[in-house]
Design a protein around this motif. Structure first.
Motif, PDB file in Angstrom:
ATOM      1  N   ILE A  50      -0.561  -0.364  13.001  1.00  0.00           N
ATOM      2  CA  ILE A  50       0.970  -1.388  13.096  1.00  0.00           C
ATOM      3  C   ILE A  50       1.710  -1.403  12.225  1.00  0.00           C
ATOM      4  N   LEU A  51       2.640  -0.183  13.031  1.00  0.00           N
ATOM      5  CA  LEU A  51       3.819  -0.265  11.962  1.00  0.00           C
ATOM      6  C   LEU A  51       4.683  -0.927  11.820  1.00  0.00           C
ATOM      7  N   ILE A  52       5.162  -1.165  10.832  1.00  0.00           N
ATOM      8  CA  ILE A  52       6.192  -2.798  10.404  1.00  0.00           C
ATOM      9  C   ILE A  52       7.184  -2.332  10.332  1.00  0.00           C
ATOM     10  N   PRO A  53       8.577  -2.621  10.955  1.00  0.00           N
ATOM     11  CA  PRO A  53       9.978  -2.534   9.485  1.00  0.00           C
ATOM     12  C   PRO A  53      10.073  -3.064   8.748  1.00  0.00           C
ATOM     13  N   LYS A  54      10.413  -2.806   7.279  1.00  0.00           N
ATOM     14  CA  LYS A  54      10.450  -3.252   5.902  1.00  0.00           C
ATOM     15  C   LYS A  54      11.144  -4.258   6.211  1.00  0.00           C
ATOM     16  N   LYS A  55      12.307  -3.829   7.230  1.00  0.00           N
ATOM     17  CA  LYS A  55      13.380  -5.322   6.948  1.00  0.00           C
ATOM     18  C   LYS A  55      12.275  -6.870   7.463  1.00  0.00           C
ATOM     19  N   ASP A  56      11.174  -6.331   8.302  1.00  0.00           N
ATOM     20  CA  ASP A  56      11.017  -7.242   9.504  1.00  0.00           C
ATOM     21  C   ASP A  56       9.535  -7.932   8.817  1.00  0.00           C
ATOM     22  N   ALA A  57       8.785  -6.622   7.753  1.00  0.00           N
ATOM     23  CA  ALA A  57       8.468  -6.915   7.090  1.00  0.00           C
ATOM     24  C   ALA A  57       8.938  -8.386   5.773  1.00  0.00           C
ATOM     25  N   ASP A  58       9.624  -7.677   5.562  1.00  0.00           N
ATOM     26  CA  ASP A  58      10.445  -8.764   4.045  1.00  0.00           C
ATOM     27  C   ASP A  58      11.062  -9.952   4.890  1.00  0.00           C
ATOM     28  N   GLN A  77      -4.444 -10.669  10.421  1.00  0.00           N
ATOM     29  CA  GLN A  77      -3.860 -11.450  10.638  1.00  0.00           C
ATOM     30  C   GLN A  77      -2.856 -12.332  10.120  1.00  0.00           C
ATOM     31  N   GLY A  78      -1.488 -10.901  10.143  1.00  0.00           N
ATOM     32  CA  GLY A  78      -0.573 -10.621   9.594  1.00  0.00           C
ATOM     33  C   GLY A  78       0.199 -11.464   8.330  1.00  0.00           C
ATOM     34  N   VAL A  79      -0.840 -10.784   7.314  1.00  0.00           N
ATOM     35  CA  VAL A  79       0.059 -11.109   6.195  1.00  0.00           C
ATOM     36  C   VAL A  79       0.818  -9.853   5.345  1.00  0.00           C
ATOM     37  N   PRO A  80       2.330 -10.151   5.271  1.00  0.00           N
ATOM     38  CA  PRO A  80       3.330  -9.570   5.165  1.00  0.00           C
ATOM     39  C   PRO A  80       2.827  -8.560   3.848  1.00  0.00           C
ATOM     40  N   PHE A  81       2.195  -7.941   3.723  1.00  0.00           N
ATOM     41  CA  PHE A  81       1.999  -6.835   2.822  1.00  0.00           C
ATOM     42  C   PHE A  81       3.786  -5.972   3.052  1.00  0.00           C
ATOM     43  N   GLY A 127       8.005   1.568   7.932  1.00  0.00           N
ATOM     44  CA  GLY A 127       6.987   0.855   8.110  1.00  0.00           C
ATOM     45  C   GLY A 127       5.415   1.041   8.148  1.00  0.00           C
ATOM     46  N   MET A 128       5.446   1.991   7.418  1.00  0.00           N
ATOM     47  CA  MET A 128       3.889   1.709   6.534  1.00  0.00           C
ATOM     48  C   MET A 128       3.171   1.114   5.156  1.00  0.00           C
ATOM     49  N   LEU A 129       2.173   0.811   5.155  1.00  0.00           N
ATOM     50  CA  LEU A 129       1.668   0.313   3.839  1.00  0.00           C
ATOM     51  C   LEU A 129       2.158   0.861   2.454  1.00  0.00           C
ATOM     52  N   ASP A 130       2.792  -0.186   1.764  1.00  0.00           N
ATOM     53  CA  ASP A 130       3.074   0.686   0.663  1.00  0.00           C
ATOM     54  C   ASP A 130       2.087   0.628  -0.318  1.00  0.00           C
TER      55      ASP A 130
END
Lengths: 250, 636
Positions: A148-156, B129-133, B139-142
């Motif tokens: 599940i790729l999530i743009p950094k901006k959205d994650a932030d 679950q939507g944990v905002p790592f 877009g990858m996990l850090d």
């Protein structure tokens, strides 16, 4: 560090239980170190009361590092006290002056009935989460985390909203006792993420319905909630929530 | 001889084999079984949610006003997982190896390997679950490197990883509450375990709002009630954290394992005065960029920024050139104590060292540092009243985590059949020292991925008697609880609960803290029973038992700490070696490092309760190392 001591007077709301009428009691405390936290000042009063065989002030607290969301009281009319962006447990006596009289009251909102003294029942917040504040995923069988790729901006942005600690200061400071900042933080957290998309309409509808049913008021843009929020949750979340709700109607 | 039920076969196959061989409970039958879960931190919330999803009837309890408040929420730094997303040589085996080594070879190999195996599933679950790592731009996990690891395997959500993981587990829990599969009891404290015909069959609780004492029956009881760090009064634990559920289960037959293994975390904000109520952790992640130092000269009272580079001793970098500021927690804590004992400590009390970001700010810029550690810097400024962007932080070790706890077998079952213990409350995975970012991993491993299988194995393989709350064992346990409450309320003495608690804390900190010796421990064994006797004659508990009474709650918890402390000290006295967080001054190398005695102490010490004021019996589970070779830990 410049620590010094001050003398202050605490005027604290005392109420035996939900059925009894409450009143203010006054407690002078002397030689309070300015490095002491506000809750440690309450501890000091309580130790004195116990020594006199009197009932200590009941107040909720746990982590005492500003993250569990359990503490909170109105201090001189401001939720969590005079310092910006901190919880009551992180408010320190250096924010007060020698000779101050400090008025301490519980959260006051219809949906948060008083249990005793400064302790209120915030279980309404849990009920709102139980009505939709989640992604419906059970344990096991989920894809690899990096699938599940999530743009950094959205994650932030999701993280900004997810930082809410559920303390209830937003409700306590709102003239309408609205829970919109709390509810919108959760809706906004999940709506910024791909995992939250499937249920986004249903989630907004259900959480808002529950919020209304539990007796929280409406938002009339006083912005008090944002001003007192210890985690600086932004008012934009309410706009996001309103958008989510509007789109859920179609 | 105790059987830890470790499956046979090669280490990497034990868990899969065991899962296959464990009995299953048919989905349609699961709703016939009730499971009690006490505690709603990472382990308790994840277990409650998962078991409810599977179809069990779950009753969950926490003493806080909401399950979301449990102290897992305060964990800052991150969670380890052997994903090897960085391509830097990580693997399940390496995480297993690091954890065994970091624990100074006092953990059970099989449990630790399983922990490393399921670590990868945890991250997947939490993301779903939507944990905002934290994410990278692609877009990858850090990831970050954390707490003495030479690979970057730590996932994080700013400085609030524990909060986000707990809110994830809490949302799963609330989803099941909403679905009616979990009956949630907040503001409710477990005060006794009910054992019927040798099996754990229920608990006695007190509703903290109404004072009502209640009986709850079940087919299995899961304790996920955290550690006992608050025995020391001052610790990084939340104020409510306590040993009560574990201790009362101990008195009902659950043996306590390695209680002397306490982790003293090196980077906390120093103590400021007598009224201080708790200590605040500054995440260990800070050691990635901060440099630890003290003045070279004894008694140098200059301001830190006035001390020239040549007169500073970066003692971790000097003593441990290969790991430097990233040595494990026990090593860093002892080194801080050593320089303070030499009189080189800083701050008003002389009990602090500097953690300096000047070089990192020069290298990366203030903005980058703020992005990485902003919330921690703000917290420090709020508490200490100083700006860490301009002057070095002052830090000192503080009690943080307890590796010891109730003994469990491979199935996480205690010595009482049907009583399972999860998360920090059990002893099983961290040996004598826990590595950073491994507590969150263990809590969620136990709750999401271990207990669903091992509980099924127990329930599927057990014939249950029909038991209701009318059983005499319930009446007896309830009577015990009531008589303790009545006794506490009747003493009406002259000393507050906190004053007893603080005195106990000082005894433990001075004699059973960062360094222990025979004399101090022996003296403590004399002093603790005296203090306990005084408590039961002279404590003040105001109010009644039929209302919210926070003094009464605290008094019950401190009464348990006063009993528990004796076992802790006794364990420290009996373990005539140094290992991990347990440093016996009599047992050190010439370079003042911990000196293990593998020949005589490569075991889990298990303590059995024998009745009030009676000496406990020591049992041993021999640790067998088939995969990892025991060596002197070296971080040089």
């Amino acid at each position: 560090m410049g620590s010094s001591t001050i003398n202050v007077t605490l005027k604290v709301w005392r109420q035996k239980n939900a059925e009894t009428k409450g009143e203010f009691e006054t407690y002078p405390i002397n030689n309070v170190s300015t490095d002491m936290s506000f809750l440690e000042a309450l501890d000091t009063v309580n130790e004195q009361l116990l020594q006199q065989g009197k009932e200590p002030i009941a107040f909720d607290h746990d982590c005492r590092e500003g993250i569990c969301g359990m503490c909170g009281a109105m201090v001189d009319g401001i939720a969590h006290g005079p310092d910006k962006a901190v919880t009551l447990c992180q408010t320190h006596m250096r924010s007060f002056h020698n000779g101050d009289t400090i008025v301490v009251e519980p959260w006051r909102a219809k949906a948060f009935p008083i249990i005793k003294d400064l302790v209120t029942d915030r279980s309404a917040f849990d009920k709102i989460i139980a009505s939709g504040g989640y992604v419906s995923v059970s344990t096991g069988g989920v894809p690899d985390a990096n699938a599940i790729l999530i743009p950094k901006k959205d994650a932030d942005l999701a993280m900004d909203a997810a930082a809410c600690i559920g303390c209830g200061a937003c409700v306590a400071s709102c003239p309408n006792a609205s829970a919109m900042l709390f509810v919108s933080a959760k809706i906004s957290h999940l709506s910024h993420l791909p995992q939250g998309q499937v249920e986004r309409k249903e989630r907004a509808k259900r959480m808002i319905q529950t919020m209304d049913d539990l007796g929280f008021g409406n938002c009339s843009n006083h912005r008090e909630c944002e001003a007192v929020c210890p985690k600086e949750i932004k008012l934009e979340n309410i706009a996001t929530m309103n958008r989510e709700f509007a789109s859920s109607l179609f | 001889m105790i059987d830890a039920k470790i499956p046979s076969g090669p280490i990497a196959e034990k868990w899969s084999t065991h899962k296959f061989e464990s009995k299953l409970v048919n989905p349609a039958n699961r709703r016939k079984f009730t499971v009690i879960v006490v505690g709603t931190g990472l382990a308790g919330s994840s277990a409650s949610a998962t078991l409810a999803e599977m179809g069990y009837k779950v009753k969950t309890f926490c003493f806080q006003d909401s399950p979301r408040r449990a102290h897992s929420i305060a964990a800052q730094g991150g969670i380890n997982a052997a994903k090897n997303y960085r391509n830097d040589g990580d693997s399940v085996y390496r995480l297993f190896y690091d954890t065994i080594k970091g624990g100074d070879y006092r953990a059970r190999e099989a449990n630790v390997h399983r922990l490393a195996e399921v670590s990868v599933n945890i991250i997947d679950q939490c993301v779903a679950q939507g944990v905002p790592f934290a994410r990278e731009y692609g877009g990858m996990l850090d990831n970050r490197s954390f707490g003495g690891a030479q690979v970057s395997r730590t996932f994080y959500a700013r400085g609030q990883t524990g909060q986000q993981l707990l809110l994830g587990a809490y949302s799963a829990l609330e989803r099941q509450i909403g679905a009616g599969t979990i009956e949630m009891h907040p503001r409710t404290e477990m005060l006794d375990l009910v054992v019927v015909n040798g099996k754990a069959r229920g608990i006695i609780t007190r509703n903290l709002v109404t004072g009502k004492i209640e009986r709850h029956v079940a087919d299995a009881v899961l304790l996920a009630t955290g550690g006992y760090g608050n025995a020391f009064f001052l610790s990084t634990n939340a104020k409510g954290c306590n040993v009560t559920a574990s201790w009362r289960a101990h008195k009902k037959g659950a043996w306590m394992a390695n209680p002397c293994f306490t982790q003293i975390h090196p980077t906390c904000i120093p103590v400021h005065g007598d009224i201080q109520s708790k200590l605040t952790l500054m995440s260990e992640g800070l050691r990635n960029d901060g440099r630890v130092w003290v003045p070279k000269a004894i008694g140098d009272k200059r301001k830190p920024n006035d001390i020239p580079e040549s007169e500073r001793d970066y003692y971790l970098e000097r003593r441990y050139p290969s790991f430097g500021n990233l040595v494990p927690r026990d090593v860093a804590s002892r080194a801080a104590k050593a320089v303070c004992d030499e009189g080189r400590g800083v701050g008003e009390s002389g009990l602090a060292v500097y953690l300096d970001f000047a070089d990192a700010i020069k290298r990366l810029g203030k903005e980058k540092i703020a992005e990485k550690y902003g919330n921690l810097f703000d917290m420090y400024r709020q508490i200490a009243g100083e700006n860490p962007y301009e002057v070095p932080m002052r830090i000192f070790p503080a009690v943080h985590y307890t590796m010891g706890g109730l003994w469990v077998d491979y199935n996480l079952m205690s010595t009482v059949p049907g009583l399972f213990v999860l998360g920090e409350a059990n002893f099983s995975d961290h040996g004598a020292n826990r590595l950073g970012a491994s507590a969150l991993m263990q809590g969620l491993a136990d709750g999401y991925f271990v207990i669903p299988y091992t509980l099924g194995g127990y329930i599927g393989g057990t014939v249950f008697d029909a038991v209701t709350t009318d059983h005499p064992a319930f009446a007896e346990a309830e009577a015990n609880v009531r008589s303790m409450t009545d006794k506490l309320l009747s003493i009406k003495g002259k000393r507050t609960v906190d004053s007893f608690h603080k005195e106990l804390g000082k005894i433990l900190w001075n004699n059973c803290g960062m360094a222990r010796n025979k004399q101090g421990l022996t003296e403590s064994l004399q002093r603790i029973p005296e203090l306990r006797a005084e408590f039961w004659e002279n404590v003040i508990v105001t109010g009644s038992g039929d209302e919210l009474n926070q003094t009464l709650e605290k008094a019950g918890r401190v009464a348990d700490f006063l009993e528990f402390a004796e076992v802790m000290v006794n364990d420290a006295l009996t373990r005539e070696e140094s290992c991990g967080g347990h440093f016996r001054e009599e047992h050190q190398t010439e370079e003042n490092e911990a000196k293990r005695d593998d020949e005589n102490f490569s075991h889990v010490a298990m303590w059995e309760y024998n009745g009030p004021d009676k000496k406990e019996t020591l049992h041993k589970e021999q640790l067998v190392f088939e995969n990892v070779k025991l060596t002197q830990r070296s971080y040089k």
